[in-house]
Design an enzyme around this catalytic site. Structure first.
Site, mmCIF file in Angstrom:
data_model
loop_
_atom_site.group_PDB
_atom_site.id
_atom_site.type_symbol
_atom_site.label_atom_id
_atom_site.label_comp_id
_atom_site.label_asym_id
_atom_site.label_seq_id
_atom_site.Cartn_x
_atom_site.Cartn_y
_atom_site.Cartn_z
ATOM 1 N N GLU A 176 1.967 12.954 16.932
ATOM 2 C CA GLU A 176 3.322 13.502 17.034
ATOM 3 C C GLU A 176 3.496 14.542 18.142
ATOM 4 O O GLU A 176 3.871 15.692 17.884
ATOM 5 C CB GLU A 176 3.744 14.068 15.672
ATOM 6 C CG GLU A 176 3.657 13.015 14.577
ATOM 7 C CD GLU A 176 4.104 13.513 13.197
ATOM 8 O OE1 GLU A 176 4.327 14.719 13.032
ATOM 9 O OE2 GLU A 176 4.222 12.672 12.292
ATOM 10 N N GLU A 284 1.322 3.565 10.233
ATOM 11 C CA GLU A 284 1.615 4.260 8.967
ATOM 12 C C GLU A 284 2.808 3.604 8.267
ATOM 13 O O GLU A 284 3.766 4.271 7.891
ATOM 14 C CB GLU A 284 1.921 5.739 9.238
ATOM 15 C CG GLU A 284 0.807 6.471 9.950
ATOM 16 C CD GLU A 284 1.047 7.979 10.096
ATOM 17 O OE1 GLU A 284 1.929 8.522 9.414
ATOM 18 O OE2 GLU A 284 0.334 8.592 10.914
#
Ligand code: XIL
Length: 377
Positions: A176, A284
């Site tokens: 991220e 994910e």
């Protein structure tokens, strides 16, 4: 033309798992068709994934029971530790590291023959979990925060990546890096200390610690897979490659929160990343009920809506030979982080995974397996 190999059947019984595919360099299919690679084949997801040469993974929570460990071995060929290998999970503060849980996870997964994705070396979120809780303080106090942060990163990556070298096949080196909305870099403790140079620095350190590991940057998109954040992600990857960074892949988390991505838009994003010469994985996968409201409000059963959504994700991956894996963020519906994360906890249970809470395959499991069986269309 699809180049990803079906594994040859030499010495293999019908539906028996074949040896692991060496990801990253697809080879031409010359062998007979594997029995799992036919429409309607009744193999497990793991067997089908192995035959197709695309990893099917699950994130494994801490303290998972034996039935769930067994379910992972039956249904998946790849694992990610949901939490145990994060920097802050290993080192809640920078000088108090405990590798016990991470070691146990890697020992178990490796001895079971599972492919391991390491997650995550450098993540700006959640002090004390994503990274040590004292990094902020250490760099705020320093005369030269850049040098201090650079050595903290090097030390952690050297210790962790070298410890698991040869067993962890790929690492989310950076998790991220972009701001939540994606208009720029996330102003994390790492970015504050080093600017975006922290990314190159971490990649170099990981490459030095294990030159054979595939190194990834992992990022999420909230809803528009063709929007500003997705475009800035591709631009960041391109810039890093232009600078010569040792980067081999990009992870798209694929938590669905708002809606199911448009198949063409997601396909284009995966293709654009692959066109840079990078591998891609959906790392994910899960979906909050909020992402499927349109379908369920129109009367569709939740599990059928999930099957369609998983199908969109699987098809997008299968269409791109450099897409090397699909990982769900959990094993089964008895445990999902969405059920304890606001605002998605409001509609718990989200029941977002491929196996139900009794570990039985759901419609989404059958849909993904069938797509893997028939391959890119
Ligand atoms: C989540 C875990 O699932 C939770 O158990 C934990 O409390 C917080 O982190 N993006 C990521 C993952 O990259 O590491 C996050 O995992 C979910 C969002």
């Amino acid at each position: 033309m699809r180049l990803r190999a079906a594994l040859p059947l030499v010495g293999a019984l019908a539906c028996e798992p074949s040896s692991k595919v060496d990801t990253g360099s697809p080879t031409v299919d010359t062998g007979p068709t594997h029995p799992c690679l036919e429409a309607g084949a009744d193999c497990t997801l793991a067997e089908t994934a192995r035959a197709r040469g695309v990893h099917a993974g699950a994130a494994v929570p801490n303290g998972v029971d034996e039935d769930r460990q067994q379910a992972v071995l039956t249904h998946f060929d790849s694992v990610t530790a949901e939490n145990a290998m994060k920097w802050g999970a290993i080192c809640p503060t920078h000088d108090a590291c405990d590798f016990e849980r991470a070691d146990a996870f890697v020992d178990w997964a490796h001895s079971a023959g599972l492919r391991i994705r390491g997650h995550a070396l450098v993540w700006g979120q959640s002090p004390g979990h994503g990274h040590p809780g004292d990094l902020d303080e250490l760099t705020a106090e320093a005369d030269d925060p850049e040098t201090v942060m650079a050595s903290l990163i090097t030390e952690h990556i050297q210790a962790t990546v070298a410890r698991y070298a040869g067993r962890v096949e790929s690492w989310d080196v950076i998790n991220e890096p972009l701001s939540p909305g994606g208009s720029g870099m996330d102003e994390s403790v790492f970015f504050e200390a080093m600017g975006s140079e922290y990314i190159n620095h971490a990649l170099e350190a990981a490459h030095a610690a294990d030159p054979d590991a595939r190194l990834f940057i992992n990022e999420y998109v909230v809803s528009d897979y063709g929007g500003e954040k997705a475009q800035n992600f591709v631009a960041l990857l391109e810039e890093l490659l232009a600078q010569g960074a040792p980067l081999h892949g990009a992870g798209i988390q694929a938590h669905l929160y708002v809606e199911v991505p448009d198949p063409d838009v997601l396909g284009a994003l995966i293709h654009d990343i692959a066109a840079l010469g990078l591998d891609v994985e959906l790392t994910e996968i899960d979906m909050a009920r909020t992402a499927l409201l349109e379908q369920t409000n129109a009367g569709m059963e939740l599990f059928d809506a999930q099957a369609e959504a998983y199908g969109v994700l699987a098809e997008a991956c299968l269409a791109e030979p450099r897409c090397t894996g699909l990982t769900t963020w959990g094993i089964d519906d008895s445990h999902s982080w969405l059920d304890s994360t606001a605002p998605y906890d409001a509609l718990a249970p989200n029941a977002p995974l491929l196996l139900d809470e009794h570990l039985e395959p759901k419609p989404a499991y059958l849909a993904v397996r069938e797509l893997l069986a028939v391959g890119a269309q």
